[in-house]
Design a protein around this motif. Structure first.
Motif, PDB file in Angstrom:
ATOM      1  N   ALA A   1       5.044  21.819  -4.534  1.00  0.00           N
ATOM      2  CA  ALA A   1       6.493  21.690  -4.731  1.00  0.00           C
ATOM      3  C   ALA A   1       7.071  20.623  -3.803  1.00  0.00           C
ATOM      4  CB  ALA A   1       7.177  23.035  -4.482  1.00  0.00           C
ATOM      5  N   PHE A   2       6.620  20.619  -2.534  1.00  0.00           N
ATOM      6  CA  PHE A   2       7.096  19.616  -1.579  1.00  0.00           C
ATOM      7  C   PHE A   2       6.607  18.219  -1.953  1.00  0.00           C
ATOM      8  CE2 PHE A   2       8.165  23.260   0.938  1.00  0.00           C
ATOM      9  CZ  PHE A   2       9.176  22.835   1.780  1.00  0.00           C
ATOM     10  N   VAL A   3       5.368  18.136  -2.451  1.00  0.00           N
ATOM     11  CA  VAL A   3       4.810  16.831  -2.836  1.00  0.00           C
ATOM     12  C   VAL A   3       5.621  16.218  -3.979  1.00  0.00           C
ATOM     13  CG1 VAL A   3       2.826  15.687  -3.929  1.00  0.00           C
ATOM     14  CG2 VAL A   3       2.463  17.277  -2.041  1.00  0.00           C
ATOM     15  N   TRP A   4       5.913  17.028  -5.026  1.00  0.00           N
ATOM     16  CA  TRP A   4       6.643  16.470  -6.165  1.00  0.00           C
ATOM     17  C   TRP A   4       8.090  16.130  -5.796  1.00  0.00           C
ATOM     18  CZ3 TRP A   4       5.262  13.956 -10.146  1.00  0.00           C
ATOM     19  CH2 TRP A   4       6.190  13.667 -11.149  1.00  0.00           C
ATOM     20  N   ALA A   5       8.720  16.985  -4.995  1.00  0.00           N
ATOM     21  CA  ALA A   5      10.092  16.704  -4.566  1.00  0.00           C
ATOM     22  C   ALA A   5      10.124  15.435  -3.703  1.00  0.00           C
ATOM     23  CB  ALA A   5      10.647  17.891  -3.791  1.00  0.00           C
ATOM     24  N   SER A   6       9.144  15.295  -2.820  1.00  0.00           N
ATOM     25  CA  SER A   6       9.088  14.106  -1.950  1.00  0.00           C
ATOM     26  C   SER A   6       8.847  12.845  -2.768  1.00  0.00           C
ATOM     27  CB  SER A   6       7.971  14.269  -0.909  1.00  0.00           C
ATOM     28  OG  SER A   6       8.225  15.390  -0.087  1.00  0.00           O
ATOM     29  N   TYR A   7       7.911  12.923  -3.721  1.00  0.00           N
ATOM     30  CA  TYR A   7       7.644  11.775  -4.590  1.00  0.00           C
ATOM     31  C   TYR A   7       8.902  11.359  -5.338  1.00  0.00           C
ATOM     32  CZ  TYR A   7       6.363   9.461  -8.967  1.00  0.00           C
ATOM     33  OH  TYR A   7       6.316   8.615 -10.048  1.00  0.00           O
ATOM     34  N   SER A   8       9.614  12.341  -5.879  1.00  0.00           N
ATOM     35  CA  SER A   8      10.809  12.057  -6.669  1.00  0.00           C
ATOM     36  C   SER A   8      11.896  11.400  -5.829  1.00  0.00           C
ATOM     37  CB  SER A   8      11.337  13.357  -7.294  1.00  0.00           C
ATOM     38  OG  SER A   8      10.385  13.931  -8.164  1.00  0.00           O
ATOM     39  N   VAL A   9      12.159  11.972  -4.646  1.00  0.00           N
ATOM     40  CA  VAL A   9      13.219  11.433  -3.789  1.00  0.00           C
ATOM     41  C   VAL A   9      12.824  10.082  -3.192  1.00  0.00           C
ATOM     42  CG1 VAL A   9      14.583  11.847  -1.710  1.00  0.00           C
ATOM     43  CG2 VAL A   9      14.135  13.718  -3.294  1.00  0.00           C
ATOM     44  N   LEU A  10      11.547   9.933  -2.827  1.00  0.00           N
ATOM     45  CA  LEU A  10      11.097   8.652  -2.278  1.00  0.00           C
ATOM     46  C   LEU A  10      11.149   7.546  -3.327  1.00  0.00           C
ATOM     47  CD1 LEU A  10       8.070   9.741  -0.053  1.00  0.00           C
ATOM     48  CD2 LEU A  10      10.245   8.760   0.715  1.00  0.00           C
ATOM     49  N   SER A  11      11.084   7.927  -4.612  1.00  0.00           N
ATOM     50  CA  SER A  11      11.213   6.928  -5.666  1.00  0.00           C
ATOM     51  C   SER A  11      12.558   6.220  -5.564  1.00  0.00           C
ATOM     52  CB  SER A  11      11.080   7.585  -7.051  1.00  0.00           C
ATOM     53  OG  SER A  11       9.777   8.077  -7.257  1.00  0.00           O
TER      54      SER A  11
ATOM     55  N   LEU B   1       0.819  -1.210   0.000  1.00  0.00           N
ATOM     56  CA  LEU B   1       0.000   0.000   0.000  1.00  0.00           C
ATOM     57  C   LEU B   1       0.854   1.262   0.000  1.00  0.00           C
ATOM     58  CD1 LEU B   1      -2.768   1.351   0.177  1.00  0.00           C
ATOM     59  CD2 LEU B   1      -2.635   1.120   2.680  1.00  0.00           C
ATOM     60  N   VAL B   2       1.960   1.252   0.731  1.00  0.00           N
ATOM     61  CA  VAL B   2       2.798   2.448   0.820  1.00  0.00           C
ATOM     62  C   VAL B   2       3.329   2.856  -0.556  1.00  0.00           C
ATOM     63  CG1 VAL B   2       4.921   1.150   1.311  1.00  0.00           C
ATOM     64  CG2 VAL B   2       4.717   3.527   2.055  1.00  0.00           C
ATOM     65  N   VAL B   3       3.615   1.876  -1.410  1.00  0.00           N
ATOM     66  CA  VAL B   3       4.114   2.178  -2.757  1.00  0.00           C
ATOM     67  C   VAL B   3       3.027   2.878  -3.569  1.00  0.00           C
ATOM     68  CG1 VAL B   3       4.929   1.182  -4.931  1.00  0.00           C
ATOM     69  CG2 VAL B   3       5.760   0.281  -2.743  1.00  0.00           C
ATOM     70  N   TRP B   4       1.791   2.400  -3.458  1.00  0.00           N
ATOM     71  CA  TRP B   4       0.682   3.024  -4.181  1.00  0.00           C
ATOM     72  C   TRP B   4       0.390   4.415  -3.631  1.00  0.00           C
ATOM     73  CZ3 TRP B   4      -1.758   1.603  -8.555  1.00  0.00           C
ATOM     74  CH2 TRP B   4      -1.499   0.321  -9.027  1.00  0.00           C
ATOM     75  N   VAL B   5       0.536   4.586  -2.326  1.00  0.00           N
ATOM     76  CA  VAL B   5       0.317   5.908  -1.725  1.00  0.00           C
ATOM     77  C   VAL B   5       1.343   6.898  -2.253  1.00  0.00           C
ATOM     78  CG1 VAL B   5       0.421   7.227   0.419  1.00  0.00           C
ATOM     79  CG2 VAL B   5      -0.805   5.058   0.359  1.00  0.00           C
TER      80      VAL B   5
END
Length: 289
Positions: free
Chosen positions: A158-168, A65-69
């Motif tokens: 901006a924080f959401v996209w940066a977080s998504y990118s780094v968490l990838s 689930l965390v990956v889909w989130v």
């Protein structure tokens, strides 16, 4: 795949995103969430088509689930917040705040295991930010109290996209094939938002239809797969700093298409952003053979 190759693939996403503005203008007056639903659906199908002949690819959707989130939250969350920002705040101000994400990616990368944030990465990212501020200079309309919700949404985006990118990067084991599922889920959520908030407007000409399809194949399709590869296997700091080329290239394409005019500000911004990108990529450009 070497980190250098993955970085170069990630850079193609930046090039594709730079076409987003001119292609969006060419789609006509389709509401934002409707356009997102249409293009993300196409982008998801683009990913599914790459599964042909690879029966194991479908297994990529079997993720915790965390990956889909993270995946759907990044793609849908970012776009929903940015559309909200454009609804309440002037485009220039919203865009300027939104383009904090390249700098945030560079800074957030320092929290990743095995990543070292050097001074030239920070200098490159800051030069890119200065160039972007200059690019938007003159287009701002001053502070408007009613724009506060939109500005906050742009800042959070901006924080959401940066977080998504780094968490990838932290989810490196998740295959890029899974992005097709994230795109399709985003399309469904965008369609729901469209049904709640907007009135449907279909493209009226063949050019508009072709622009929608091109958006889905490129900036809202292949670009996300390329970005995923770059974030997971490339130099995340170089990609973060290089992302400031997106608004610059986007402006260049708008000028070429007749939707904007060239100026001295744009020329100076180009030097700052290009210089910042080269400084950030010093290790990759000058690495020993």
């Amino acid at each position: 795949m070497t980190p250098r190759t993955a970085t170069l693939i990630g850079l193609t996403a930046i090039l594709m995103w730079s076409l987003l503005s001119v292609m969006t203008v060419a789609t006509g007056k389709i509401p934002a969430f409707q356009l997102a639903a249409m293009t993300f659906a196409i982008g998801g199908v683009v990913g599914l088509l790459t599964w042909i002949g690879r029966s194991e690819a479908a297994k990529s959707l079997r993720q915790p689930l965390v990956v889909w989130v993270v995946g759907v939250g990044g793609l849908f969350g970012y776009h929903a917040l940015y559309f909200l920002a454009l609804r309440f705040a002037p485009p220039a101000e919203a865009g300027l705040l939104n383009y904090l994400w390249p700098l945030l990616i560079v800074l957030f990368s320092s929290f990743l295991p095995g990543e070292r944030l050097a001074m030239h990465h920070i200098i490159g990212a800051v030069l890119g930010l200065v160039g972007t501020v200059l690019l938007f200079a003159g287009n701002t309309s001053g502070f408007v109290p009613g724009a506060v919700p939109g500005l906050i949404a742009a800042f959070i985006a901006a924080f959401v996209w940066a977080s998504y990118s780094v968490l990838s990067r932290r989810l490196k084991a998740v295959p890029t094939d899974a992005v097709a599922g994230f795109c399709l889920a985003t399309a469904i959520l965008a369609a729901l938002m469209h049904g709640l908030l907007e009135t449907t407007v279909w493209p009226k000409t063949n050019v508009q239809w072709l622009s929608v399809i091109a958006l889905g194949i490129g900036p809202v399709g292949a670009a996300f797969y390329a970005w995923d590869i770059g974030m997971k296997r490339g130099d995340i700091r170089v990609l973060g700093a290089a992302s400031y080329a997106t608004p610059l290239l986007s402006t260049g394409f708008l000028i070429a298409a007749g939707f904007a005019k060239a100026s001295t500000n744009i020329a100076i911004a180009a030097i700052l952003i290009a210089g910042g990108g080269l400084i950030a990529a010093k290790d990759m450009v000058l690495r020993k053979r």
